[in-house]
Design a protein around this motif. Structure first.
Motif, PDB file in Angstrom:
ATOM      1  N   HIS A 199       6.172  -8.981 -50.751  1.00 54.37           N
ATOM      2  CA  HIS A 199       7.491  -9.252 -51.334  1.00 54.37           C
ATOM      3  C   HIS A 199       8.567  -9.000 -50.286  1.00 54.37           C
ATOM      4  N   GLY A 200       9.809  -9.350 -50.631  1.00 61.07           N
ATOM      5  CA  GLY A 200      10.867  -9.426 -49.638  1.00 61.07           C
ATOM      6  C   GLY A 200      11.675  -8.183 -49.386  1.00 61.07           C
ATOM      7  N   HIS A 223       7.707 -17.472 -52.160  1.00 64.29           N
ATOM      8  CA  HIS A 223       8.855 -18.336 -51.902  1.00 64.29           C
ATOM      9  C   HIS A 223      10.142 -17.506 -51.784  1.00 64.29           C
ATOM     10  N   GLY A 224      10.832 -17.673 -50.668  1.00 60.21           N
ATOM     11  CA  GLY A 224      12.116 -17.017 -50.455  1.00 60.21           C
ATOM     12  C   GLY A 224      12.053 -15.585 -49.995  1.00 60.21           C
ATOM     13  N   ALA A 225      10.862 -14.978 -49.956  1.00 59.76           N
ATOM     14  CA  ALA A 225      10.761 -13.547 -49.653  1.00 59.76           C
ATOM     15  C   ALA A 225      11.205 -13.221 -48.234  1.00 59.76           C
ATOM     16  N   ASP A 256      13.443 -15.055 -46.414  1.00 56.95           N
ATOM     17  CA  ASP A 256      14.698 -15.718 -46.049  1.00 56.95           C
ATOM     18  C   ASP A 256      15.630 -14.783 -45.286  1.00 56.95           C
ATOM     19  N   ALA A 257      15.802 -13.556 -45.773  1.00 58.69           N
ATOM     20  CA  ALA A 257      16.767 -12.634 -45.171  1.00 58.69           C
ATOM     21  C   ALA A 257      16.332 -12.203 -43.776  1.00 58.69           C
ATOM     22  N   GLU A 262       4.743 -20.639 -47.639  1.00 58.95           N
ATOM     23  CA  GLU A 262       5.175 -19.930 -48.842  1.00 58.95           C
ATOM     24  C   GLU A 262       4.213 -20.228 -49.999  1.00 58.95           C
ATOM     25  N   SER A 309       3.269 -19.190 -54.379  1.00 58.90           N
ATOM     26  CA  SER A 309       3.690 -18.630 -55.661  1.00 58.90           C
ATOM     27  C   SER A 309       2.632 -17.637 -56.113  1.00 58.90           C
TER      28      SER A 309
END
Length: 245
Positions: free
Chosen positions: A59-60, A91-93, A95-96, A114, A116
């Motif tokens: 996770h992000g 997905h998106g984890a 990005d930062a 990425e 799900s």
């Protein structure tokens, strides 16, 4: 399958302990899982940056992925850059952390894949089964297997009956245990786990061994192991701990 712990401290690193970070090896393939704060120096104590074959992130949150940035810098800015590093994350984890540098600077250093939570896929010699487990952000519980062994890693999670299902028969159950007996904040209780529950889930799953990680800084490891009350071998994730499955 061999697991090497780079760190297992929850939330932030301490003078003695990096945050979550693990290397899993099989057939010469090195998979880096959750490169959290301060894990890169521990990785470099064991190997070089170009020895990592792929990265898998649960996770992000930065205590699980922040050191991906210096890892990519060390690879992408070297005189002879290694091949692009495959990154596997929800997905998106990422990005930062991938936005910390301008896109062109490290674009050639990685290939982002990425997924799900719920997906199943291959990374080198490993089969990875995933399941969405409760946390403040989307978190993938990970079941990593070869024909010879199974490792189950919770990432960060709150209580869920899916945890022992994902860990069924695992040779090693690597479980977050942020608190010992109970989560002090009711608002956080659905999203974090205790050592007591981790031990219960490990027993329900029939796991062979239990490894507690993500303890809140300052937690007494002996108290966490006592609360887990796991009847089989149980340890606390500590830097440089190596476990052969």
């Amino acid at each position: 399958m061999r697991l090497t712990v780079l760190g297992g401290c929850g939330a932030w690193p301490t003078a003695d302990q990096a945050c979550s970070g693990y290397v899993v090896e099989h057939e010469g393939f090195r998979l880096l899982i959750d490169p959290g704060y301060a894990t890169l120096p521990r990785l470099l104590a064991h190997s070089t940056v170009d020895s990592v074959d792929a990265v898998l992130v649960s996770h992000g949150h930065p205590d699980h992925c922040a050191d991906l940035n210096p890892l990519l810098r060390a690879r992408g800015l070297s005189d002879v850059p290694p091949p692009a590093l495959p990154l596997h994350a929800p997905h998106g984890a990422l990005d930062a952390v991938l936005a910390l540098d301008k896109p062109s600077m490290l674009a050639a250093a990685y290939l982002l894949h990425e997924f799900s939570p719920g997906d199943r896929f291959e990374i080198g010699p490993f089969t990875v089964g995933t399941r969405l487990l409760p946390h403040f952000v989307p978190n993938a519980g990970l079941r990593i297997s070869t024909p010879e062994a199974v490792l189950m890693y919770t990432g960060d999670t709150g209580p869920s009956e899916d945890i022992p299902r994902l860990a069924e028969g695992a040779d090693l159950f690597l479980s977050e245990a942020t608190y010992v007996h109970e989560v002090p904040s009711p608002g956080d209780a659905p999203y974090l786990l205790t050592a007591r529950l981790a031990g219960r889930y490990a027993q329900q799953a029939g796991a062979a061994r239990l490894l507690l990680t993500h303890l809140w800084p300052g937690t007494d490891p002996a108290a966490a192991l006592e609360a887990a009350a796991f009847p089989g071998p149980a340890l606390i994730a500590a830097p440089d701990l190596v476990i052969d499955l």
